[in-house]
Design an enzyme around this catalytic site. Structure first.
Site, short mmCIF file in Angstrom:
data_model
loop_
_atom_site.label_atom_id
_atom_site.label_comp_id
_atom_site.label_asym_id
_atom_site.label_seq_id
_atom_site.Cartn_x
_atom_site.Cartn_y
_atom_site.Cartn_z
CB ALA A 141 -4.39 83.08 27.38
CG PHE B 200 -7.17 77.65 26.59
CD1 PHE B 200 -8.29 78.02 25.85
CD2 PHE B 200 -6.12 77.02 25.93
CE1 PHE B 200 -8.35 77.78 24.50
CE2 PHE B 200 -6.17 76.78 24.58
CZ PHE B 200 -7.28 77.17 23.86
CG ASP C 156 -4.09 87.91 21.12
OD1 ASP C 156 -2.98 88.29 20.71
OD2 ASP C 156 -4.36 87.82 22.34
CG HIS D 59 0.70 77.66 20.92
ND1 HIS D 59 0.44 77.88 22.24
CD2 HIS D 59 1.63 76.67 20.88
CE1 HIS D 59 1.18 77.05 22.99
NE2 HIS D 59 1.91 76.31 22.18
CB CYS E 144 -4.19 75.05 2.45
SG CYS E 144 -4.13 73.33 1.91
CB CYS F 249 -3.55 71.14 -2.62
SG CYS F 249 -3.85 71.46 -0.88
CB SER G 247 2.13 81.52 30.39
OG SER G 247 2.06 80.14 30.05
CG ASN H 284 0.00 83.57 35.66
OD1 ASN H 284 -0.43 84.04 34.60
ND2 ASN H 284 -0.49 82.46 36.17
CB ILE I 108 -0.77 91.18 33.24
CG1 ILE I 108 -0.38 89.74 33.58
CG2 ILE I 108 0.11 91.72 32.12
CD1 ILE I 108 -0.85 88.71 32.58
#
Ligand code: NAD
Length: 253
Positions: free
Chosen positions: A29, A40, A109, A126, A134, A162, A200, A225, A243
């Site tokens: 992120a 996060f 994203d 992720h 669905c 479904c 990360s 980082n 970064i």
């Protein structure tokens, strides 16, 4: 080894990039915060505002699904306005130059695709929040389709095909990891000579296993980082800086 300052970090990174034939980036992120998407765990990050909704809860409860979709639509102006940052563009330049075969990302994203990576070369561990799927039959839906139904009924919709719930195409806590993406990431980590872990916190598993796998298989490991990670001691180079500033010099023209 930790770079003493940004300049020496960028110089050493440039040297490693020049010496490498196969570079595999692994992004989190932090690469997207300069694009306006909060991460996060930083102060002000998404977790400080909302407890994540685990997968089981999403499946079991209409209220949880309604809340998950309300949150997603509240974030839509942020995701829709985000454009690739300097980190995304620098990696896209190395991809275009043939140094990066594919990228592993924890991000949802779509900004690597938007920066010039072909979709098949973005390994999304992720998933992706820019469309819905669905959870039963896997049918894809646009976010506009979900929004229309929620606006009309105030409930998160189920799949017309479904009857199972429709969810953003992301992987929630407690949800199985995508097998194909995990296998491809495993192969990339094993077969590169430079692995770049960028933005990360390296605390979300199993994704956080890839930097150490690459190192174990002989790659040089660089961690970029702005705060320390648990894997810094393993890395050949740690650049503890912003970064965008670190990768900006690699954007090219
Ligand atoms: P994380 O929030 O755990 O870690 C992000 C790290 O980046 C932190 O250590 C933070 O200090 C650092 N960072 C933030 N901005 C930075 C900057 N400009 N320069 C340098 N470092 C910076 O994120 P994670 O490790 O990716 O794991 C969390 C999960 O959250 C992922 O699985 C991902 O699916 C999801 N997520 C994705 C997005 C996105 O798609 N942009 C945003 C939030 C969360």
């Amino acid at each position: 080894m930790r770079a003493s300052d940004l300049r020496s970090g960028v110089e050493r990174l440039g040297g490693m990039i020049a010496e490498s034939k196969v570079i595999v980036p692994f992004t989190g992120a932090g690469i997207s915060t300069e694009c306006g998407i909060p991460d996060f765990r930083s102060p002000g990050g998404l977790w400080t505002r909302n407890r994540p909704i685990p997968y089981d809860e999403f499946v079991a409860s209409q209220d949880a699904r309604d809340e998950a979709w309300r949150r997603r639509f509240a974030m839509e102006p942020t995701f829709a306005a985000a454009r690739p940052g300097r980190g995304h563009r620098a990696l896209a330049a190395l991809y275009k130059a043939g140094k990066i075969p594919a990228i592993i990302t924890q991000n949802i994203d779509n900004l690597h695709q938007n920066s010039g990576f072909a979709a098949e070369h973005v390994i999304e561990l992720h998933g992706n929040t820019t469309y819905a799927r669905c959870i039963g039959c896997g049918e894809h839906y646009g976010l506009a389709w979900v929004k229309e139904r929620m606006d009309a009924t105030s409930y998160a919709p189920d799949c017309p095909a479904c009857g199972e719930p429709v969810k953003t195409a992301t992987i929630s806590f407690g949800q199985a990891m995508p097998e194909d993406a995990m296998q491809r990431a495993d192969q990339l980590a094993r077969n590169c000579d430079l692995f770049l872990a960028i933005g990360s916190s390296l605390v979300v598993w199993p994704a956080a296993g890839f930097p150490m796998l690459a190192k174990r298989c002989g790659a040089r490991l660089v961690i970029i980082n702005n705060e320390p990670t648990d894997q810094d001691a393993l890395a050949d180079l740690v650049i503890q800086h912003d970064i965008g500033e670190t990768l900006g010099p690699f954007v090219g023209n």
